[in-house]
Design a protein around this motif. Structure first.
Motif, PDB file in Angstrom:
ATOM      1  N   PHE A   9       8.006 149.091 -39.440  1.00  0.00           N
ATOM      2  CA  PHE A   9       9.217 148.361 -39.103  1.00  0.00           C
ATOM      3  C   PHE A   9       9.585 148.700 -37.664  1.00  0.00           C
ATOM      4  O   PHE A   9      10.389 149.573 -37.396  1.00  0.00           O
ATOM      5  N   SER A  11      10.545 147.255 -33.662  1.00  0.00           N
ATOM      6  CA  SER A  11      11.124 146.113 -32.960  1.00  0.00           C
ATOM      7  C   SER A  11      10.242 145.674 -31.806  1.00  0.00           C
ATOM      8  O   SER A  11       9.495 146.450 -31.247  1.00  0.00           O
ATOM      9  N   ILE A 317      10.797 136.768 -31.359  1.00  0.00           N
ATOM     10  CA  ILE A 317      11.412 136.065 -32.479  1.00  0.00           C
ATOM     11  C   ILE A 317      11.326 134.550 -32.288  1.00  0.00           C
ATOM     12  O   ILE A 317      11.301 133.798 -33.273  1.00  0.00           O
ATOM     13  N   LYS A 391       6.287 139.187 -34.025  1.00  0.00           N
ATOM     14  CA  LYS A 391       7.294 138.686 -34.961  1.00  0.00           C
ATOM     15  C   LYS A 391       6.690 137.682 -35.944  1.00  0.00           C
ATOM     16  O   LYS A 391       7.224 137.500 -37.044  1.00  0.00           O
ATOM     17  N   TYR A 394       5.802 139.569 -39.117  1.00  0.00           N
ATOM     18  CA  TYR A 394       6.938 139.813 -40.009  1.00  0.00           C
ATOM     19  C   TYR A 394       7.471 138.510 -40.606  1.00  0.00           C
ATOM     20  O   TYR A 394       7.900 138.480 -41.766  1.00  0.00           O
ATOM     21  N   GLN A 398       8.014 137.600 -44.574  1.00  0.00           N
ATOM     22  CA  GLN A 398       9.251 137.189 -45.246  1.00  0.00           C
ATOM     23  C   GLN A 398       8.944 136.221 -46.392  1.00  0.00           C
ATOM     24  O   GLN A 398       9.690 136.151 -47.366  1.00  0.00           O
ATOM     25  N   THR A 461      14.154 139.558 -40.761  1.00  0.00           N
ATOM     26  CA  THR A 461      13.480 139.683 -39.471  1.00  0.00           C
ATOM     27  C   THR A 461      14.300 138.916 -38.449  1.00  0.00           C
ATOM     28  O   THR A 461      14.663 137.757 -38.669  1.00  0.00           O
ATOM     29  N   GLU A 465      15.175 143.313 -35.924  1.00  0.00           N
ATOM     30  CA  GLU A 465      14.843 143.765 -37.279  1.00  0.00           C
ATOM     31  C   GLU A 465      13.470 143.242 -37.665  1.00  0.00           C
ATOM     32  O   GLU A 465      13.088 142.128 -37.300  1.00  0.00           O
ATOM     33  N   ASN A 466      12.745 144.040 -38.413  1.00  0.00           N
ATOM     34  CA  ASN A 466      11.419 143.663 -38.887  1.00  0.00           C
ATOM     35  C   ASN A 466      11.326 143.893 -40.391  1.00  0.00           C
ATOM     36  O   ASN A 466      11.141 145.012 -40.845  1.00  0.00           O
ATOM     37  N   LEU A 467      11.523 142.829 -41.163  1.00  0.00           N
ATOM     38  CA  LEU A 467      11.507 142.931 -42.622  1.00  0.00           C
ATOM     39  C   LEU A 467      12.391 144.086 -43.090  1.00  0.00           C
ATOM     40  O   LEU A 467      12.051 144.822 -44.013  1.00  0.00           O
ATOM     41  N   SER A 488      17.230 134.151 -37.055  1.00  0.00           N
ATOM     42  CA  SER A 488      16.815 135.152 -38.044  1.00  0.00           C
ATOM     43  C   SER A 488      16.114 134.488 -39.219  1.00  0.00           C
ATOM     44  O   SER A 488      16.272 133.288 -39.463  1.00  0.00           O
TER      45      SER A 488
END
Length: 496
Positions: A9, A11, A317, A391, A394, A398, A461, A465-467, A488
């Protein structure tokens, strides 16, 4: 952003930019608004069979990496502390005859018709076995080209399957499936052609042209041979590169007598980045033949506001949301039952991570958005075996960690502009994957068909944030109240 050691996890930096909207167009930044109310239909749409990525062609490089690094990659792709892919595409190499030197010229097990060297392709077989060891539900063996002995030009690129070779080719694929089955590795599906309208005559990679009039012959031969020698392994086809070609060419071969019975799924790629009006034609094709459709390749857009195939490396992202939006559209608009990203790993970063501290986290126009995880293109000379997670990695997680095989999708209406909600149900559990493409926070209430809901998990994510596990949403009866940060992807899990 090296991630071989330390928490997964981690960033990465964020870059500003517009995002792909629900119709494949630009989603403009919006203002925070009062909570909208979205409705989840009680009617089932389609069953999600799997979510995955391919092992081409990075496995040929990873064969030269340390065992601990290869294990780390397997953990990230297949393990519970990673993104738990439910499908893995194993490239059945054709030997690379005539292909420019490099990792796009994979080895073949074939020595001569009927003779094999199973020690070949050590990188490919290592990750095939990893997928089996981790219990990946669906393994797809896909072919770019038949070995040169069966092609019209004696190469693994630029030719056609030679006349009279169809049955021998089918037997060769069955030999591979039965060999690995004997050691406990089940290849669930075989894809005997890949982007068949393209000949790949420039020979930058393996590829074989297959005219529509020949595709039904191949599907029947492979399907019949597998049914006889490897029951339970099915054919998917035809993996057209563009959706418009898929729509026009599938009826030319799948409608031939005795063919459709051997097809487990109709597979397409989306390298034309089609609008919703084109994607929306896919469900009718599925109904026509009574088959699920799978989106089995996508990567490499060069501009999120008007996507087309081309160069860009975007680990931020922005790139993650672009992928998530495309996944949503494949499920919600195309009605596809599977989504496979093109390649799990890539070295095409367009920069030197060992010599440039910001390389891995910064957008550039030279690399490609083809991998989920990247590695140093100069690993062989500088010894850098660090892994660089994007990203997109991740974002796929999700979905893949929570929308498991057998999940039934239910359509969602009433979501605010720039918010995409994928709702699935499996075994008493509702899962919502919610993409907020907007550059402002959004609030939405989601009413599900089941009463007495209890939120049991929430994961996000975003730029930072990563999962990451986050606080649970409030629930009243059958309605969940969701607060979505700007740009997000959030997954919510409820017991019904």
């Amino acid at each position: 952003m090296a991630t071989r050691t330390g928490s997964w996890f981690r960033s990465v930096a964020v870059a500003s930019g517009f995002l792909i909207g629900a119709a494949g167009t630009m989603a403009l930044p919006g203002e925070a608004a009062g909570a909208a109310v979205a409705q989840v239909s009680p009617a089932a749409a389609q069953t999600i069979q799997n979510i995955g990525a391919s092992g081409a062609w990075w496995v040929n490089d990873l064969a030269r990496f340390a065992p601990a690094t290869r294990q780390r990659v397997a953990d990230l792709l297949f393990g519970p502390n990673g993104i738990q892919l439910s499908a893995y595409r194993f490239n059945i190499g054709g030997g690379g005859t005539g292909v420019a030197a490099g990792d796009r010229a994979p080895q073949t097990f074939l020595v001569s018709p009927g003779r094999y060297d199973w020690n070949r392709d050590p990188g490919g077989t290592a990750f095939l076995r990893y997928a089996a060891q981790y219990g990946v539900p669906d393994i797809v063996g896909f072919v770019n080209s038949a070995p040169a002995v069966w092609t019209s030009n004696g190469k693994a690129c630029g030719g056609d399957l030679k006349s009279g070779s169809t049955q021998a080719y089918a037997g060769y694929l069955a030999d591979i499936v039965t060999h690995f089955r004997a050691e406990g590795v089940k290849i669930n599906y075989v894809s005997p052609m890949n982007e068949p309208r393209v000949s790949f005559s420039d020979c930058h990679q393996e590829g074989m042209h297959v005219a529509p009039g020949q595709r039904d012959d191949i599907v029947r031969a492979v399907g019949q041979t597998l049914a006889s020698r490897a029951p339970g392994t099915r054919v998917i086809a035809d993996e057209s590169d563009h959706v418009d070609k898929f729509l026009s060419e599938v009826p030319q071969w799948a409608g031939q007598p005795g063919t459709a019975q051997y097809v487990a799924a109709l597979a397409h790629h989306t390298y034309d980045f089609p609008p919703d009006s084109t994607l929306a034609k896919i469900p009718a094709l599925a109904r026509q033949y009574g088959k699920p459709t799978w989106a089995t390749e996508l990567c490499c857009w060069n501009n999120p506001t008007n996507p087309a195939y081309g160069a860009q490396y975007d680990p931020t992202i922005t790139g993650g949301l672009g992928m998530a939006s495309m996944m949503y559209r494949d499920f919600a608009v195309s009605g596809d039952s599977a989504f496979h990203w093109w390649t799990a790993l890539s070295k095409v970063m367009g920069c030197n991570p060992a010599g440039n501290a910001s390389c891995a986290t910064t957008i550039n126009g030279t690399g490609y958005n083809d991998g989920l995880i990247y590695y140093d293109p100069n690993f062989a000379s500088n010894g850098n075996q660090n892994l660089y997670l994007t990203k997109r990695f991740y974002a796929l997680g999700q979905y893949s960690k929570f929308v498991r095989p057998g999940s039934v999708r239910h359509a969602v209406t009433g979501a605010p502009s720039g918010v995409q909600i994928t709702a699935t149900f499996l075994g008493g559990t509702w899962t919502l994957v919610v993409n907020n493409l907007n550059k402002s926070a959004q609030s939405v209430s989601v009413q599900l068909p089941s009463g007495g809901l209890t939120a049991t998990g929430a994961y996000r994510t975003s730029a930072g944030e990563n999962l990451a596990a986050i606080g649970l949403p409030s629930v009243a009866g059958s309605t969940a109240s969701l607060s979505l940060p700007a740009q997000s992807i959030t997954t919510y899990v409820f017991r019904g």
